[in-house]
Write a protein that holds these residues in place. Structure first.
Motif, PDB file in Angstrom:
ATOM      1  N   GLN A 155       0.688  -1.341   0.036  1.00  0.00           N
ATOM      2  CA  GLN A 155      -0.034  -0.085  -0.133  1.00  0.00           C
ATOM      3  C   GLN A 155       0.958   1.102  -0.087  1.00  0.00           C
ATOM      4  OE1 GLN A 155      -0.755  -2.777   1.740  1.00  0.00           O
ATOM      5  NE2 GLN A 155      -2.489  -3.290   0.408  1.00  0.00           N
ATOM      6  N   GLU A 158       2.292   1.704  -3.685  1.00  0.00           N
ATOM      7  CA  GLU A 158       1.361   2.294  -4.426  1.00  0.00           C
ATOM      8  C   GLU A 158       1.068   3.797  -4.254  1.00  0.00           C
ATOM      9  OE1 GLU A 158      -3.431   1.292  -5.298  1.00  0.00           O
ATOM     10  OE2 GLU A 158      -2.313  -0.234  -4.522  1.00  0.00           O
ATOM     11  N   ARG A 159       0.913   4.083  -2.888  1.00  0.00           N
ATOM     12  CA  ARG A 159       0.669   5.266  -2.612  1.00  0.00           C
ATOM     13  C   ARG A 159       1.588   6.460  -3.094  1.00  0.00           C
ATOM     14  NH1 ARG A 159       0.030   4.692   2.493  1.00  0.00           N
ATOM     15  NH2 ARG A 159       1.940   5.597   3.222  1.00  0.00           N
ATOM     16  N   LYS A 203      -8.424  -5.251   2.312  1.00  0.00           N
ATOM     17  CA  LYS A 203      -7.720  -4.366   1.405  1.00  0.00           C
ATOM     18  C   LYS A 203      -6.171  -4.484   1.503  1.00  0.00           C
ATOM     19  CE  LYS A 203     -11.628  -1.266   0.249  1.00  0.00           C
ATOM     20  NZ  LYS A 203     -11.933   0.258   0.161  1.00  0.00           N
ATOM     21  N   GLN A 204      -5.774  -4.380   2.648  1.00  0.00           N
ATOM     22  CA  GLN A 204      -4.520  -4.332   2.945  1.00  0.00           C
ATOM     23  C   GLN A 204      -3.862  -5.780   2.789  1.00  0.00           C
ATOM     24  OE1 GLN A 204      -2.728  -1.644   5.449  1.00  0.00           O
ATOM     25  NE2 GLN A 204      -4.759  -0.839   6.225  1.00  0.00           N
ATOM     26  N   THR A 369      -5.248   7.557   4.442  1.00  0.00           N
ATOM     27  CA  THR A 369      -5.466   6.294   4.676  1.00  0.00           C
ATOM     28  C   THR A 369      -5.429   6.212   5.960  1.00  0.00           C
ATOM     29  OG1 THR A 369      -3.119   5.689   4.640  1.00  0.00           O
ATOM     30  CG2 THR A 369      -4.656   5.196   2.491  1.00  0.00           C
TER      31      THR A 369
END
Length: 735
Positions: A155, A158-159, A203-204, A369
């Motif tokens: 994550q 991606e961020r 999601k993670q 997030t």
């Protein structure tokens, strides 16, 4: 069957960890995770089924930080300690720089366990670095392994890519690909994953190819100390008498904020977080400053960690804090916005929430997030309504507590609108305030968190059949065995353990079996590990406790052949295999051995003996500043290893790691590649069929030249040193 309470070791390696006056928000590594692990350990120590909790972190001896972080052991209460293990030197390092030092941390943690009277039942790693350490210990000792990621590398990568950072820069700065690989491995091996929200699971962790089935996850929301975060109106009613520290904290906070405000009695919009881009502080300031109606009816206070000099902080913190100042200027928020430099977490933060609630304000967390959002339940517990991001933890918190409004963190108008709704509608404000106070106590207490946590641990231990609360159950884990052993017999294989004369090999095997409870058996060989194990099986020799393979280039434990990452990391420093191969490529007298004999940390050649050949190789490699160990044996095999590697150095590493005196090792060999391990405080045996390379060892202290060959020579050495009769090195661990 005898039962005992759980012994839990928790690991939170990076950041600055202590049990009081925590420096929350000091940097990117000292945030909510630190608070969570300390409070979890503290409350676990109060549980009836828990006998002991150790929180292991990194020892920091750095003048730039408090001397508290250099204390090796802090006894927080009778069942809870903070234990600081040194690794990577004393300087305070950001977490991305700790990866090369984690195997050192594992080794020193084993030494710590060795010094205790008990092996832990559970190891719990917090974040990927501690997950790696815990996974290594769990494998060695066959104990329960729990993991909490807190945040995950996929994550983050991606961020950062979405933010425009180049992938090469992300990998270089954050070691992100290495972190993701570690997380994948940790998720394969752990017994239980503890998370705060269902969104984390879906999601993670769901983004990982090897994440567990849902039943291997346990969703347990964190708790808070409701005695500290009590409602704001209790002060007014006099239900709670403030301590002197709390009164001082309140006065200090009010004085600090009032330095910034022209009209300090206005409703207070409060934000509290680390100075991290993910926290979206700039988005909150934009929402507040661009809405003139909102900025005229309320004040904004942003507590963004602890700072002294922005220019001396990390790039991420500098960027966030500089943007705060620029945004304050852009929207002309002087007199309306407070940006204090520091706060005392223990006393001032609870007062901050209560002051904001008394002023009929709002707490805002609009992070991009948010895995959980501990500050949200702290604020709600005091009666302060919330405006929070629609991501992750806040969704669960709002569903349970109904104490505020959720917003899109990328929509400034939605943020400002939600804040104004709470500020301008007294009935809505009162309902959210009341719901927060009641429902936090229903859903988010430490007592309920710890009860579910301990229940999950006990269930996991029962399902996996691992050690836990059961003294009688035996364990064959190699780590436990190595802790129990009193001494070690380490022998070369070819022409030492076995050779042309194997007449007494069966007798030696029997002796080792009879003394197995106190004597460990290991081999140190030029063979690869697979070749060594296959040959021992062929000979009828039981699997050894330790295999030092490829002339000391590799180290393995137990019949499962657990690879020693610690040894590999130790010997890798300064090693450049390709460079050495290139430098020696033109020497006509060197024959590069077949590829299956080559290893990452071993280069092997065939070489006939000649007077000037070895000096020439030394000259070439030394001239080019290569760091290496050169071993020539049987007048035909040349092996080049890292300068830290050899059979002898591997044995010394074992003695250090498992805290066994070198005098408790008996080492047997027959050729030049055994020479180094026969020297020093070790008891050495040269079997009768030895090669000429070992003649210089004659007459040396602690080197016995047996008359008999092979296994018979080893037995002769055992008798010469009376090795099996010697007194042990003290009381051994009960495991």
């Amino acid at each position: 069957m005898t039962k005992r309470g759980l012994y839990i070791q928790m690991f939170s390696i990076h950041g600055l960890v202590r049990d009081r006056n925590m420096e929350m928000g000091r940097d990117a590594d000292t945030g909510g995770q630190v608070l969570y692990v300390v409070e979890l350990a503290r409350h676990l120590s109060r549980h009836k089924d828990v006998e002991r909790v150790d929180l292991l972190t990194r020892r920091v001896t750095d003048k730039a930080v408090s001397s508290d972080y250099a204390e090796p052991v802090v006894q927080v209460n009778d069942k809870f300690r903070i234990v600081r293990i040194p690794c990577g030197g004393g300087r305070y390092l950001r977490k991305e720089l700790l990866w090369p030092h984690l195997d050192e941390y594992v080794d020193k943690t084993i030494q710590f366990i060795r010094s205790q009277d008990r092996v832990p039942d559970i190891v719990h790693g917090h974040y990927a670095d501690a997950g790696y350490v815990a996974s290594q210990l769990a494998q060695l000792f066959d104990i329960g392994f729990v993991f909490t990621g807190h945040s995950l590398g996929r994550q983050k990568k991606e961020r950062l890519l979405k933010d425009g950072m180049r992938e090469a820069d992300i990998i270089k700065k954050y070691r992100i690909d290495h972190r993701i690989r570690v997380e994948e491995d940790v998720l394969k091996s752990c017994d239980l994953v503890v998370t705060s929200t269902h969104q984390e699971v879906e999601k993670q962790y769901g983004a990982y190819t090897d994440h567990h089935l849902p039943e291997r996850f346990c969703v347990i929301p964190p708790g808070i100390d409701v005695d500290r975060f009590y409602p704001y109106y209790h002060d007014i009613a006099g239900d709670n008498e403030r301590t002197e520290a709390a009164l001082f904290a309140r006065a200090s906070v009010i004085e600090e904020m009032n330095r910034f405000f022209m009209q300090p009695d206005k409703p207070l919009v409060l934000a509290l977080s680390r100075p991290d881009k993910r926290k979206n502080i700039s988005g909150l300031i934009q929402a507040f400053g661009s809405d003139r109606e909102l900025s005229s009816m309320a004040n904004l206070a942003v507590f963004a960690g602890i700072r002294k000099d922005i220019t001396r902080m990390g790039d991420n913190e500098q960027d966030v804090l500089t943007m705060m100042l620029l945004s304050m200027d852009k929207y002309d928020l002087y007199g309306k916005m407070a940006i204090p430099k520091q706060h005392d977490f223990e006393h001032e933060v609870p007062e901050l929430y209560r002051i904001a609630a008394e002023r009929k304000g709002v707490f805002v967390n609009v992070a991009l997030t948010e895995p959980f959002g501990l500050t949200l339940i702290e604020a709600a517990a005091t009666g302060l309504p919330l405006v929070a991001t629609k991501d992750g933890g806040p969704r669960d918190i709002m569903a349970n507590c109904d104490c505020g409004l959720l917003v899109d963190p990328l929509n400034p108008e939605e943020i400002s609108g939600a804040i104004k709704t709470l500020l301008t509608r007294p009935d809505t404000w009162k309902r959210c305030s009341r719901n927060g106070v009641m429902n936090v106590r229903k859903h988010y207490t430490w007592e309920s968190h710890v009860d579910r946590y301990v229940k999950s641990l006990r269930q996991t231990l029962a399902e996996t059949g691992k050690q836990g609360m059961d003294v009688a159950r035996p364990s064959n884990a190699i780590g436990r065995r190595l802790l129990r052993l009193d001494r070690f017999l380490i022998t070369d294989i070819d022409n030492t353990l076995a050779g042309e004369d194997n007449s007494r090999l069966d007798e030696l095997v029997r002796i080792l079996k009879e003394n197995r409870n106190r004597v460990g058996f290991g081999v140190a060989t030029g063979r690869t590990v697979s070749s060594a194990v296959a040959f021992l099986k062929e000979l009828g020799v039981a699997p050894p406790d330790i295999v030092i393979a490829s002339v000391g280039a590799e180290l393995y434990y137990g019949r499962e052949l657990q690879f020693s990452n610690g040894w590999a990391t130790h010997i890798a420093k300064g090693w450049n295999r390709e460079r050495i191969v290139d430098l020696l490529a033109d020497l006509p007298f060197l024959e590069y051995q077949r590829e299956e004999t080559q290893r990452e940390f071993k280069i092997s050649y065939n070489m006939a003996p000649a007077k000037d050949r070895i000096p020439l190789i030394h000259e070439i490699l030394s001239r080019e500043k290569c760091r290496y160990t050169l071993i020539y044996s049987h007048e035909k095999y040349l092996d080049i290893l890292p300068f830290r590697a050899s059979k002898g150095k591997a044995i010394r590493y074992l003695a250090y790691k498992w805290q066994v005196p070198l005098s408790h090792f008996l080492v047997c060999g027959d050729s030049g590649n055994d020479e180094e391990m026969l020297r020093g405080d070790i008891h050495g045996v040269v079997v009768g069929n030895y090669s000429p390379e070992l003649k210089p060892l004659r007459g040396r202290r602690n080197v016995y030249f047996a008359k008999a060959p092979c296994a018979a020579g080893i037995i002769e050495g055992l008798e010469h040193y009376r090795f099996l009769e010697r007194e042990g090195g003290g009381k051994r661990k009960k495991t």
